[in-house]
Motif scaffolding. Structure first.
Motif, short mmCIF file in Angstrom:
data_model
loop_
_atom_site.label_atom_id
_atom_site.label_comp_id
_atom_site.label_asym_id
_atom_site.label_seq_id
_atom_site.Cartn_x
_atom_site.Cartn_y
_atom_site.Cartn_z
N HIS A 82 -14.77 -0.55 -10.46
CA HIS A 82 -14.08 -1.35 -11.48
C HIS A 82 -13.83 -0.50 -12.71
N LEU A 83 -12.97 -1.01 -13.57
CA LEU A 83 -12.66 -0.39 -14.85
C LEU A 83 -13.43 -1.14 -15.92
N GLU A 84 -14.10 -0.40 -16.80
CA GLU A 84 -14.85 -1.03 -17.88
C GLU A 84 -14.60 -0.26 -19.17
N SER A 85 -14.45 -1.02 -20.25
CA SER A 85 -14.26 -0.39 -21.56
C SER A 85 -15.59 0.15 -22.08
N ASN A 86 -15.50 0.96 -23.11
CA ASN A 86 -16.71 1.47 -23.77
C ASN A 86 -17.47 0.33 -24.42
N GLU A 87 -18.77 0.47 -24.51
CA GLU A 87 -19.66 -0.54 -25.10
C GLU A 87 -19.23 -0.87 -26.53
N GLY A 88 -19.12 -2.17 -26.84
CA GLY A 88 -18.78 -2.62 -28.19
C GLY A 88 -17.30 -2.56 -28.51
N ASP A 89 -16.46 -2.13 -27.58
CA ASP A 89 -15.03 -2.02 -27.82
C ASP A 89 -14.28 -2.55 -26.59
N PRO A 90 -13.89 -3.82 -26.60
CA PRO A 90 -13.30 -4.43 -25.41
C PRO A 90 -11.85 -4.03 -25.11
N GLU A 91 -11.21 -3.30 -25.99
CA GLU A 91 -9.79 -2.99 -25.82
C GLU A 91 -9.57 -1.92 -24.75
N LEU A 92 -8.56 -2.13 -23.90
CA LEU A 92 -8.18 -1.17 -22.85
C LEU A 92 -6.67 -1.01 -22.81
N ILE A 93 -6.22 0.18 -22.46
CA ILE A 93 -4.81 0.44 -22.16
C ILE A 93 -4.76 1.11 -20.79
N VAL A 94 -3.88 0.61 -19.92
CA VAL A 94 -3.72 1.17 -18.58
C VAL A 94 -2.26 1.60 -18.43
N PHE A 95 -2.07 2.89 -18.07
CA PHE A 95 -0.73 3.46 -17.87
C PHE A 95 -0.49 3.62 -16.37
N ILE A 96 0.64 3.05 -15.87
CA ILE A 96 0.93 3.02 -14.44
C ILE A 96 2.33 3.60 -14.21
N GLU A 116 0.82 -1.21 0.00
CA GLU A 116 0.00 0.00 0.00
C GLU A 116 0.85 1.26 0.00
N ASP A 117 2.05 1.20 0.57
CA ASP A 117 2.94 2.36 0.57
C ASP A 117 3.88 2.29 -0.62
N SER A 118 3.43 1.66 -1.69
CA SER A 118 4.26 1.44 -2.85
C SER A 118 4.61 2.74 -3.55
N THR A 119 5.34 2.58 -4.61
CA THR A 119 5.79 3.72 -5.37
C THR A 119 4.86 4.04 -6.54
N LEU A 120 3.73 3.37 -6.64
CA LEU A 120 2.76 3.64 -7.68
C LEU A 120 2.17 5.03 -7.47
N VAL A 121 2.08 5.83 -8.53
CA VAL A 121 1.53 7.18 -8.44
C VAL A 121 0.07 7.12 -8.88
N LEU A 122 -0.83 6.82 -7.92
CA LEU A 122 -2.23 6.59 -8.23
C LEU A 122 -2.88 7.79 -8.92
N SER A 123 -2.51 9.00 -8.54
CA SER A 123 -3.12 10.18 -9.14
C SER A 123 -2.78 10.31 -10.63
N LYS A 124 -1.72 9.66 -11.08
CA LYS A 124 -1.31 9.76 -12.49
C LYS A 124 -1.60 8.50 -13.29
N VAL A 125 -2.21 7.49 -12.64
CA VAL A 125 -2.63 6.30 -13.36
C VAL A 125 -3.76 6.71 -14.31
N SER A 126 -3.72 6.20 -15.55
CA SER A 126 -4.75 6.57 -16.52
C SER A 126 -5.08 5.38 -17.41
N ALA A 127 -6.18 5.50 -18.12
CA ALA A 127 -6.60 4.43 -19.03
C ALA A 127 -7.17 5.04 -20.31
N LEU A 128 -7.02 4.31 -21.40
CA LEU A 128 -7.65 4.68 -22.66
C LEU A 128 -8.82 3.74 -22.90
N ASN A 129 -9.91 4.30 -23.37
CA ASN A 129 -11.15 3.59 -23.68
C ASN A 129 -11.93 3.18 -22.44
N GLU A 130 -11.74 3.88 -21.31
CA GLU A 130 -12.54 3.57 -20.12
C GLU A 130 -13.90 4.26 -20.25
#
Length: 187
Positions: free
Chosen positions: A40-54, A3-17
């Motif tokens: 949860h994270l869900e893609s747009n209807e009819g387009d199952p592709e997602l990209i997550v930047f961490i 939980e005290d990891s180095t992940l920058v949650l405020s800058k995590v982003s996704a394409l097609n959410e």
């Protein structure tokens, strides 16, 4: 990562959410991985592709990745990883060689971890996960993403202003005589 990891949650982003910012809800404590009320994270209807930047605040050695997907064919069926590449979009993800790819199982209980090729994941400053398809659903759902690894070093900010003194100005420098020493300044 803990939980005290180095992940920058405020800058995590996704394409097609489908819901902007919902990607942040899938990064939570291991004990909460099956808690669907967290979001949860869900893609747009009819387009199952997602990209997550961490992005991370320090380089990490990444050992494994856990993904808990949705029910009824909405779990991602494949995951591709890219490291230390900013701004990957869908055409980049499809044309670039991933550092590693996994065929995923429907992991509704959150018990599976996907091991990385550890030697390739030694100095990860940021991680991009591409989920190109699912098990037949109209959308892709991700309930949880867990990362196991360890921080290696803190990132240092670059020095942006440096002043070099090519011709010293004697008035900028105290002499030993002015500072109480035994030498005097000679012009």
């Amino acid at each position: 990562m803990t939980e005290d990891s180095t992940l920058v949650l405020s800058k995590v982003s996704a394409l097609n959410e489908a819901v902007t910012g919902s990607v942040k809800s899938v990064f939570r404590a291991w004990e909460q991985r099956l808690n669907s009320s967290e979001g949860h994270l869900e893609s747009n209807e009819g387009d199952p592709e997602l990209i997550v930047f961490i992005p991370f605040t320090s380089d990490v050695k990444l050992k494994s990745i856990s993904v808990v997907g949705g029910a009824d064919g909405t779990s991602p069926s494949k995951m591709r990883a890219f490291i230390n590449r900013d701004g990957i979009d869908f055409s980049d993800a499809q044309s670039m060689q991933a550092i590693q790819e996994w065929d995923l199982a429907e992991n509704l209980q959150g018990i599976l971890e996907y091991q990385t090729r550890y030697s390739r994941f030694q100095s990860v400053g940021n991680l991009t996960l591409h989920f190109p398809d699912n098990f037949g659903g109209d959308t892709t759902q991700i309930q949880y993403i867990g990362l196991k690894g360890e921080a290696t070093q803190l990132k240092r900010n670059a020095v942006t202003t440096i002043v070099y003194e090519i011709m010293p100005n004697p008035s900028d420098h105290k002499t030993h005589a002015e500072g109480g020493g035994g030498l005097s300044h000679v012009d």
